[in-house]
Scaffold this motif. Sequence first.
Motif, PDB file in Angstrom:
ATOM      1  N   ILE A   3      25.168  15.459   4.452  1.00 16.63           N
ATOM      2  CA  ILE A   3      25.099  15.460   5.920  1.00 16.63           C
ATOM      3  C   ILE A   3      26.437  15.737   6.589  1.00 16.63           C
ATOM      4  CG2 ILE A   3      23.198  13.801   5.827  1.00 16.63           C
ATOM      5  CD1 ILE A   3      25.115  11.728   7.067  1.00 16.63           C
ATOM      6  N   GLY A   4      27.495  15.937   5.817  1.00 10.97           N
ATOM      7  CA  GLY A   4      28.792  16.156   6.436  1.00 10.97           C
ATOM      8  C   GLY A   4      29.245  14.917   7.184  1.00 10.97           C
ATOM      9  N   PHE A   5      29.692  15.117   8.430  1.00 14.70           N
ATOM     10  CA  PHE A   5      30.209  13.988   9.209  1.00 14.70           C
ATOM     11  C   PHE A   5      29.266  13.589  10.346  1.00 14.70           C
ATOM     12  CE2 PHE A   5      33.856  15.335   6.878  1.00 14.70           C
ATOM     13  CZ  PHE A   5      34.587  14.172   6.665  1.00 14.70           C
ATOM     14  N   LYS A   6      27.970  13.899  10.183  1.00 15.01           N
ATOM     15  CA  LYS A   6      26.986  13.423  11.154  1.00 15.01           C
ATOM     16  C   LYS A   6      26.913  11.899  11.097  1.00 15.01           C
ATOM     17  CE  LYS A   6      23.837  17.405  10.708  1.00 15.01           C
ATOM     18  NZ  LYS A   6      24.344  18.008   9.462  1.00 15.01           N
ATOM     19  N   ARG A   7      26.457  11.274  12.174  1.00 11.20           N
ATOM     20  CA  ARG A   7      26.267   9.830  12.196  1.00 11.20           C
ATOM     21  C   ARG A   7      25.118   9.466  11.275  1.00 11.20           C
ATOM     22  NH1 ARG A   7      29.095   6.914  15.530  1.00 11.20           N
ATOM     23  NH2 ARG A   7      27.697   5.144  15.318  1.00 11.20           N
ATOM     24  N   GLY A   8      25.185   8.269  10.703  1.00 14.40           N
ATOM     25  CA  GLY A   8      24.109   7.803   9.839  1.00 14.40           C
ATOM     26  C   GLY A   8      22.866   7.477  10.635  1.00 14.40           C
ATOM     27  N   THR A   9      21.715   7.481   9.967  1.00 19.26           N
ATOM     28  CA  THR A   9      20.459   7.190  10.657  1.00 19.26           C
ATOM     29  C   THR A   9      20.432   5.772  11.210  1.00 19.26           C
ATOM     30  OG1 THR A   9      19.513   6.704   8.483  1.00 19.26           O
ATOM     31  CG2 THR A   9      19.029   8.862   9.437  1.00 19.26           C
ATOM     32  N   GLY A  10      21.182   4.859  10.581  1.00 22.15           N
ATOM     33  CA  GLY A  10      21.199   3.473  11.047  1.00 22.15           C
ATOM     34  C   GLY A  10      22.185   3.225  12.168  1.00 22.15           C
ATOM     35  N   GLY A  11      22.867   4.308  12.638  1.00 21.93           N
ATOM     36  CA  GLY A  11      23.793   4.161  13.758  1.00 21.93           C
ATOM     37  C   GLY A  11      25.241   4.018  13.354  1.00 21.93           C
ATOM     38  N   THR A  12      25.556   3.969  12.060  1.00 18.35           N
ATOM     39  CA  THR A  12      26.947   3.874  11.620  1.00 18.35           C
ATOM     40  C   THR A  12      27.606   5.238  11.747  1.00 18.35           C
ATOM     41  OG1 THR A  12      26.545   4.464   9.298  1.00 18.35           O
ATOM     42  CG2 THR A  12      26.248   2.156   9.921  1.00 18.35           C
ATOM     43  N   GLY A  13      28.914   5.261  11.520  1.00 20.56           N
ATOM     44  CA  GLY A  13      29.637   6.517  11.580  1.00 20.56           C
ATOM     45  C   GLY A  13      29.419   7.408  10.384  1.00 20.56           C
ATOM     46  N   GLY A  14      28.525   7.019   9.492  1.00 14.67           N
ATOM     47  CA  GLY A  14      28.256   7.838   8.311  1.00 14.67           C
ATOM     48  C   GLY A  14      29.436   7.847   7.363  1.00 14.67           C
ATOM     49  N   VAL A  15      29.968   9.032   7.073  1.00 18.72           N
ATOM     50  CA  VAL A  15      31.071   9.163   6.121  1.00 18.72           C
ATOM     51  C   VAL A  15      32.293   8.384   6.573  1.00 18.72           C
ATOM     52  CG1 VAL A  15      32.727  10.809   5.138  1.00 18.72           C
ATOM     53  CG2 VAL A  15      30.289  11.353   5.152  1.00 18.72           C
ATOM     54  N   SER A  16      32.599   8.389   7.868  1.00 17.55           N
ATOM     55  CA  SER A  16      33.790   7.673   8.347  1.00 17.55           C
ATOM     56  C   SER A  16      33.690   6.184   8.055  1.00 17.55           C
ATOM     57  CB  SER A  16      33.985   7.912   9.845  1.00 17.55           C
ATOM     58  OG  SER A  16      32.880   7.409  10.585  1.00 17.55           O
ATOM     59  N   TYR A  17      32.489   5.622   8.235  1.00  8.39           N
ATOM     60  CA  TYR A  17      32.276   4.195   7.926  1.00  8.39           C
ATOM     61  C   TYR A  17      32.416   3.947   6.432  1.00  8.39           C
ATOM     62  CZ  TYR A  17      29.709  -0.129   7.025  1.00  8.39           C
ATOM     63  OH  TYR A  17      29.341  -1.375   6.559  1.00  8.39           O
ATOM     64  N   LEU A  18      31.807   4.805   5.622  1.00  6.34           N
ATOM     65  CA  LEU A  18      31.830   4.612   4.177  1.00  6.34           C
ATOM     66  C   LEU A  18      33.246   4.741   3.618  1.00  6.34           C
ATOM     67  CD1 LEU A  18      28.600   6.590   3.221  1.00  6.34           C
ATOM     68  CD2 LEU A  18      28.887   4.106   3.297  1.00  6.34           C
ATOM     69  N   ARG A  19      34.037   5.614   4.208  1.00  5.56           N
ATOM     70  CA  ARG A  19      35.416   5.761   3.736  1.00  5.56           C
ATOM     71  C   ARG A  19      36.237   4.505   3.997  1.00  5.56           C
ATOM     72  NH1 ARG A  19      37.366  12.025   4.950  1.00  5.56           N
ATOM     73  NH2 ARG A  19      36.256  12.955   3.186  1.00  5.56           N
ATOM     74  N   LYS A  20      35.952   3.825   5.093  1.00  2.72           N
ATOM     75  CA  LYS A  20      36.642   2.560   5.364  1.00  2.72           C
ATOM     76  C   LYS A  20      36.328   1.540   4.273  1.00  2.72           C
ATOM     77  CE  LYS A  20      36.744   3.051  10.414  1.00  2.72           C
ATOM     78  NZ  LYS A  20      36.220   2.517  11.697  1.00  2.72           N
ATOM     79  N   MET A  21      35.096   1.574   3.779  1.00  3.06           N
ATOM     80  CA  MET A  21      34.699   0.631   2.742  1.00  3.06           C
ATOM     81  C   MET A  21      35.451   0.859   1.437  1.00  3.06           C
ATOM     82  SD  MET A  21      32.582  -1.460   4.144  1.00  3.06           S
ATOM     83  CE  MET A  21      33.677  -1.259   5.571  1.00  3.06           C
ATOM     84  N   LEU A  22      35.962   2.074   1.228  1.00  2.00           N
ATOM     85  CA  LEU A  22      36.725   2.353   0.005  1.00  2.00           C
ATOM     86  C   LEU A  22      38.015   1.545  -0.042  1.00  2.00           C
ATOM     87  CD1 LEU A  22      36.398   6.248  -0.286  1.00  2.00           C
ATOM     88  CD2 LEU A  22      35.161   4.521  -1.596  1.00  2.00           C
TER      89      LEU A  22
END
Length: 279
Positions: free
Chosen positions: A245-264
Amino acid sequence: MTTPESIVHQEKAQLDFSGSMSYGDYLHIDQILSAQHPLSPAHDEMLFIIQHQTSELWMKLLLTELGSAIADVRESRLPPAFKKLARASRIMEQLVHAWDVLATMTPPEYSAIRPYLGPSSGFQSFQYRCIEFALGNKNAAMLQPHAHHPERLALVRSFHEAPSLYDEALRLLARAGFAVPAGHLQRDWTQPYEASDAVEAAWLQVYRAPEQHWDLYQLAEKLTDLEDAFRLWRFRHVTTVERIIGFKRGTGGTGGVSYLRKMLDVVLFPELWRLRTDL
Protein backbone atom coordinates in the motif's frame (compact mmCIF):
# COMPACT_ATOMS: atom_id res chain seq x y z
CA MET A 1 1.19 -65.54 11.39
CA THR A 2 0.50 -62.37 9.37
CA THR A 3 -0.91 -63.18 5.94
CA PRO A 4 -1.72 -60.86 3.00
CA GLU A 5 -5.40 -61.42 3.75
CA SER A 6 -4.99 -60.35 7.39
CA ILE A 7 -3.07 -57.22 6.34
CA VAL A 8 -5.86 -56.25 3.96
CA HIS A 9 -8.41 -56.85 6.71
CA GLN A 10 -6.42 -54.61 9.13
CA GLU A 11 -6.13 -51.86 6.53
CA LYS A 12 -9.87 -51.95 5.91
CA ALA A 13 -10.49 -51.68 9.64
CA GLN A 14 -8.21 -48.62 9.84
CA LEU A 15 -10.12 -46.94 6.99
CA ASP A 16 -13.49 -47.28 8.68
CA PHE A 17 -14.07 -44.46 11.18
CA SER A 18 -17.82 -44.83 11.55
CA GLY A 19 -18.82 -44.48 15.16
CA SER A 20 -15.44 -43.08 16.26
CA MET A 21 -13.73 -39.73 16.38
CA SER A 22 -11.92 -38.88 13.15
CA TYR A 23 -9.13 -36.44 12.30
CA GLY A 24 -11.69 -33.91 11.07
CA ASP A 25 -13.81 -34.31 14.20
CA TYR A 26 -10.87 -33.79 16.55
CA LEU A 27 -9.63 -30.66 14.78
CA HIS A 28 -13.09 -29.26 13.93
CA ILE A 29 -11.94 -28.99 10.33
CA ASP A 30 -15.43 -28.23 8.99
CA GLN A 31 -15.74 -25.17 11.21
CA ILE A 32 -12.23 -23.95 10.37
CA LEU A 33 -12.63 -24.39 6.61
CA SER A 34 -16.03 -22.72 6.61
CA ALA A 35 -14.75 -19.61 8.40
CA GLN A 36 -13.57 -17.83 5.23
CA HIS A 37 -16.19 -15.43 3.85
CA PRO A 38 -14.78 -13.11 1.17
CA LEU A 39 -16.76 -9.89 0.75
CA SER A 40 -15.34 -8.85 -2.60
CA PRO A 41 -15.32 -10.61 -5.98
CA ALA A 42 -11.50 -10.45 -5.99
CA HIS A 43 -9.61 -13.76 -6.22
CA ASP A 44 -6.89 -12.55 -3.81
CA GLU A 45 -9.17 -11.92 -0.85
CA MET A 46 -8.95 -15.58 0.16
CA LEU A 47 -5.19 -15.15 0.62
CA PHE A 48 -5.77 -12.04 2.74
CA ILE A 49 -8.30 -13.79 4.99
CA ILE A 50 -6.34 -17.01 5.49
CA GLN A 51 -3.10 -15.12 6.13
CA HIS A 52 -4.69 -13.28 9.04
CA GLN A 53 -6.72 -16.20 10.37
CA THR A 54 -3.69 -18.49 10.53
CA SER A 55 -1.66 -15.72 12.15
CA GLU A 56 -4.32 -15.42 14.83
CA LEU A 57 -4.08 -19.18 15.45
CA TRP A 58 -0.32 -18.93 15.87
CA MET A 59 -0.82 -15.95 18.19
CA LYS A 60 -3.21 -18.01 20.29
CA LEU A 61 -0.47 -20.60 20.77
CA LEU A 62 2.10 -17.88 21.38
CA LEU A 63 -0.04 -16.41 24.16
CA THR A 64 -0.46 -19.87 25.69
CA GLU A 65 3.32 -20.36 25.76
CA LEU A 66 4.08 -16.85 27.01
CA GLY A 67 1.47 -16.99 29.75
CA SER A 68 2.80 -20.30 31.00
CA ALA A 69 6.44 -19.16 30.74
CA ILE A 70 5.67 -16.02 32.76
CA ALA A 71 4.12 -18.20 35.48
CA ASP A 72 7.18 -20.48 35.43
CA VAL A 73 9.59 -17.56 35.83
CA ARG A 74 7.42 -16.16 38.64
CA GLU A 75 7.76 -19.49 40.45
CA SER A 76 11.48 -19.91 39.59
CA ARG A 77 10.78 -22.94 37.37
CA LEU A 78 13.36 -22.16 34.74
CA PRO A 79 13.80 -25.45 32.80
CA PRO A 80 10.15 -25.56 31.64
CA ALA A 81 10.26 -21.81 31.02
CA PHE A 82 13.22 -22.29 28.68
CA LYS A 83 11.28 -24.83 26.61
CA LYS A 84 8.24 -22.55 26.32
CA LEU A 85 10.31 -19.49 25.44
CA ALA A 86 12.18 -21.45 22.79
CA ARG A 87 8.84 -22.55 21.34
CA ALA A 88 7.58 -18.94 21.46
CA SER A 89 10.58 -17.86 19.37
CA ARG A 90 9.85 -20.58 16.81
CA ILE A 91 6.23 -19.44 16.65
CA MET A 92 7.44 -15.92 15.94
CA GLU A 93 9.48 -17.34 13.07
CA GLN A 94 6.31 -18.87 11.63
CA LEU A 95 4.62 -15.47 11.86
CA VAL A 96 7.61 -13.86 10.12
CA HIS A 97 7.45 -16.29 7.20
CA ALA A 98 3.71 -15.75 6.82
CA TRP A 99 4.50 -12.28 5.46
CA ASP A 100 6.33 -13.96 2.56
CA VAL A 101 3.02 -15.33 1.30
CA LEU A 102 1.09 -12.09 1.76
CA ALA A 103 3.86 -10.22 -0.07
CA THR A 104 2.78 -12.00 -3.26
CA MET A 105 -0.25 -9.68 -3.25
CA THR A 106 0.37 -6.69 -5.51
CA PRO A 107 -0.95 -3.13 -4.97
CA PRO A 108 -3.75 -3.48 -7.58
CA GLU A 109 -4.83 -6.79 -6.05
CA TYR A 110 -5.05 -5.25 -2.57
CA SER A 111 -6.81 -2.16 -3.93
CA ALA A 112 -9.54 -4.43 -5.28
CA ILE A 113 -10.43 -5.68 -1.78
CA ARG A 114 -9.58 -2.67 0.39
CA PRO A 115 -12.99 -0.92 -0.02
CA TYR A 116 -14.66 -4.04 1.40
CA LEU A 117 -12.58 -4.04 4.61
CA GLY A 118 -14.18 -0.95 6.11
CA PRO A 119 -12.33 0.19 9.26
CA SER A 120 -11.23 -3.33 10.17
CA SER A 121 -7.48 -3.63 10.72
CA GLY A 122 -4.84 -5.87 12.25
CA PHE A 123 -4.33 -2.91 14.60
CA GLN A 124 -7.49 -4.18 16.33
CA SER A 125 -6.18 -7.70 17.01
CA PHE A 126 -6.77 -8.27 20.71
CA GLN A 127 -4.41 -11.26 20.77
CA TYR A 128 -1.59 -9.21 19.28
CA ARG A 129 -2.19 -6.53 21.89
CA CYS A 130 -1.99 -9.15 24.66
CA ILE A 131 1.34 -10.31 23.22
CA GLU A 132 2.68 -6.74 23.20
CA PHE A 133 1.60 -6.25 26.81
CA ALA A 134 3.00 -9.63 27.90
CA LEU A 135 6.34 -8.56 26.43
CA GLY A 136 6.23 -5.22 28.23
CA ASN A 137 5.16 -2.70 25.59
CA LYS A 138 2.42 -1.16 27.74
CA ASN A 139 0.19 1.60 26.37
CA ALA A 140 -3.20 2.33 27.95
CA ALA A 141 -4.49 3.90 24.74
CA MET A 142 -4.36 0.47 23.11
CA LEU A 143 -7.22 -0.69 25.36
CA GLN A 144 -9.68 1.59 23.57
CA PRO A 145 -9.97 -0.42 20.29
CA HIS A 146 -11.41 -3.29 22.35
CA ALA A 147 -13.85 -1.28 24.49
CA HIS A 148 -16.82 -2.40 22.37
CA HIS A 149 -16.25 -6.05 23.34
CA PRO A 150 -16.27 -6.49 27.16
CA GLU A 151 -14.80 -10.01 27.23
CA ARG A 152 -11.90 -9.11 24.94
CA LEU A 153 -11.32 -5.87 26.80
CA ALA A 154 -11.11 -7.77 30.10
CA LEU A 155 -8.51 -10.14 28.64
CA VAL A 156 -6.39 -7.35 27.17
CA ARG A 157 -6.66 -5.37 30.41
CA SER A 158 -5.49 -8.39 32.42
CA PHE A 159 -2.25 -8.45 30.41
CA HIS A 160 -1.94 -4.67 30.66
CA GLU A 161 -2.17 -4.72 34.44
CA ALA A 162 0.04 -7.76 35.08
CA PRO A 163 3.84 -7.87 35.32
CA SER A 164 5.38 -8.57 31.94
CA LEU A 165 7.75 -11.41 31.13
CA TYR A 166 10.70 -9.09 31.66
CA ASP A 167 9.27 -7.76 34.93
CA GLU A 168 9.15 -11.32 36.25
CA ALA A 169 12.69 -11.95 34.99
CA LEU A 170 13.94 -8.97 36.98
CA ARG A 171 12.13 -10.16 40.10
CA LEU A 172 13.82 -13.52 39.65
CA LEU A 173 17.17 -11.76 39.25
CA ALA A 174 16.54 -9.98 42.55
CA ARG A 175 15.58 -13.23 44.29
CA ALA A 176 18.92 -14.64 43.16
CA GLY A 177 20.67 -11.89 45.10
CA PHE A 178 21.38 -9.32 42.41
CA ALA A 179 20.93 -5.61 43.08
CA VAL A 180 17.78 -4.71 41.17
CA PRO A 181 16.28 -1.33 42.13
CA ALA A 182 13.14 -1.58 44.27
CA GLY A 183 11.30 0.58 41.74
CA HIS A 184 11.68 -2.20 39.18
CA LEU A 185 10.34 -4.87 41.53
CA GLN A 186 7.18 -3.16 42.75
CA ARG A 187 5.72 -0.56 40.44
CA ASP A 188 2.68 0.33 38.38
CA TRP A 189 2.79 -2.52 35.85
CA THR A 190 0.57 -0.59 33.44
CA GLN A 191 3.41 1.86 32.77
CA PRO A 192 6.04 1.32 30.08
CA TYR A 193 9.31 -0.15 31.30
CA GLU A 194 12.19 2.29 31.80
CA ALA A 195 15.75 1.08 31.35
CA SER A 196 18.10 1.19 34.33
CA ASP A 197 21.88 1.30 34.62
CA ALA A 198 21.58 -0.73 37.82
CA VAL A 199 19.60 -3.46 36.03
CA GLU A 200 22.22 -3.54 33.27
CA ALA A 201 24.94 -3.89 35.93
CA ALA A 202 23.08 -6.87 37.41
CA TRP A 203 22.80 -8.59 34.03
CA LEU A 204 26.47 -7.81 33.37
CA GLN A 205 27.38 -9.80 36.47
CA VAL A 206 25.51 -12.75 35.01
CA TYR A 207 27.18 -12.46 31.60
CA ARG A 208 30.66 -12.07 33.06
CA ALA A 209 30.31 -15.35 34.96
CA PRO A 210 27.88 -17.45 32.89
CA GLU A 211 28.99 -20.79 34.36
CA GLN A 212 28.28 -19.49 37.86
CA HIS A 213 24.85 -18.10 36.91
CA TRP A 214 23.97 -20.51 34.12
CA ASP A 215 20.18 -20.51 34.51
CA LEU A 216 19.95 -16.72 34.55
CA TYR A 217 22.35 -16.54 31.61
CA GLN A 218 20.17 -18.98 29.69
CA LEU A 219 17.05 -17.00 30.58
CA ALA A 220 18.62 -13.78 29.29
CA GLU A 221 19.54 -15.46 26.01
CA LYS A 222 16.05 -16.93 25.61
CA LEU A 223 14.63 -13.43 26.08
CA THR A 224 17.07 -12.04 23.53
CA ASP A 225 16.12 -14.78 21.05
CA LEU A 226 12.46 -13.90 21.51
CA GLU A 227 12.94 -10.19 20.99
CA ASP A 228 15.17 -10.88 17.99
CA ALA A 229 12.36 -12.89 16.38
CA PHE A 230 9.80 -10.25 17.31
CA ARG A 231 11.90 -7.52 15.70
CA LEU A 232 12.06 -9.56 12.50
CA TRP A 233 8.26 -9.91 12.56
CA ARG A 234 7.85 -6.16 12.92
CA PHE A 235 10.31 -5.48 10.11
CA ARG A 236 8.62 -7.89 7.71
CA HIS A 237 5.29 -6.33 8.63
CA VAL A 238 6.55 -2.86 7.70
CA THR A 239 8.14 -3.94 4.43
CA THR A 240 5.12 -6.01 3.37
CA VAL A 241 2.70 -3.16 4.08
CA GLU A 242 4.92 -0.66 2.26
CA ARG A 243 5.22 -3.04 -0.67
CA ILE A 244 1.44 -3.41 -0.96
CA ILE A 245 0.00 0.00 0.00
CA GLY A 246 2.97 2.36 0.05
CA PHE A 247 2.40 5.21 2.49
CA LYS A 248 -1.41 5.22 2.42
CA ARG A 249 -3.14 5.37 5.81
CA GLY A 250 -4.09 2.04 7.35
CA THR A 251 -7.69 0.86 7.24
CA GLY A 252 -7.88 1.16 11.03
CA GLY A 253 -6.96 4.86 10.90
CA THR A 254 -3.25 4.56 11.78
CA GLY A 255 -0.52 6.15 9.72
CA GLY A 256 0.19 2.80 8.12
CA VAL A 257 3.90 2.46 7.35
CA SER A 258 4.82 5.56 9.37
CA TYR A 259 3.18 4.07 12.48
CA LEU A 260 4.79 0.67 11.94
CA ARG A 261 8.23 2.20 11.52
CA LYS A 262 7.91 3.86 14.92
CA MET A 263 7.28 0.42 16.40
CA LEU A 264 10.67 -0.73 15.08
CA ASP A 265 12.32 1.56 17.63
CA VAL A 266 10.58 -0.07 20.61
CA VAL A 267 13.07 -2.15 22.64
CA LEU A 268 11.48 -4.68 24.97
CA PHE A 269 14.46 -5.84 27.03
CA PRO A 270 16.84 -2.86 26.74
CA GLU A 271 19.53 -3.85 29.24
CA LEU A 272 20.06 -7.21 27.56
CA TRP A 273 21.00 -5.39 24.37
CA ARG A 274 22.98 -2.56 25.95
CA LEU A 275 25.21 -4.85 27.99
CA ARG A 276 26.73 -6.31 24.82
CA THR A 277 28.56 -3.03 24.24
CA ASP A 278 29.90 -3.02 27.80
CA LEU A 279 31.08 -6.63 28.02
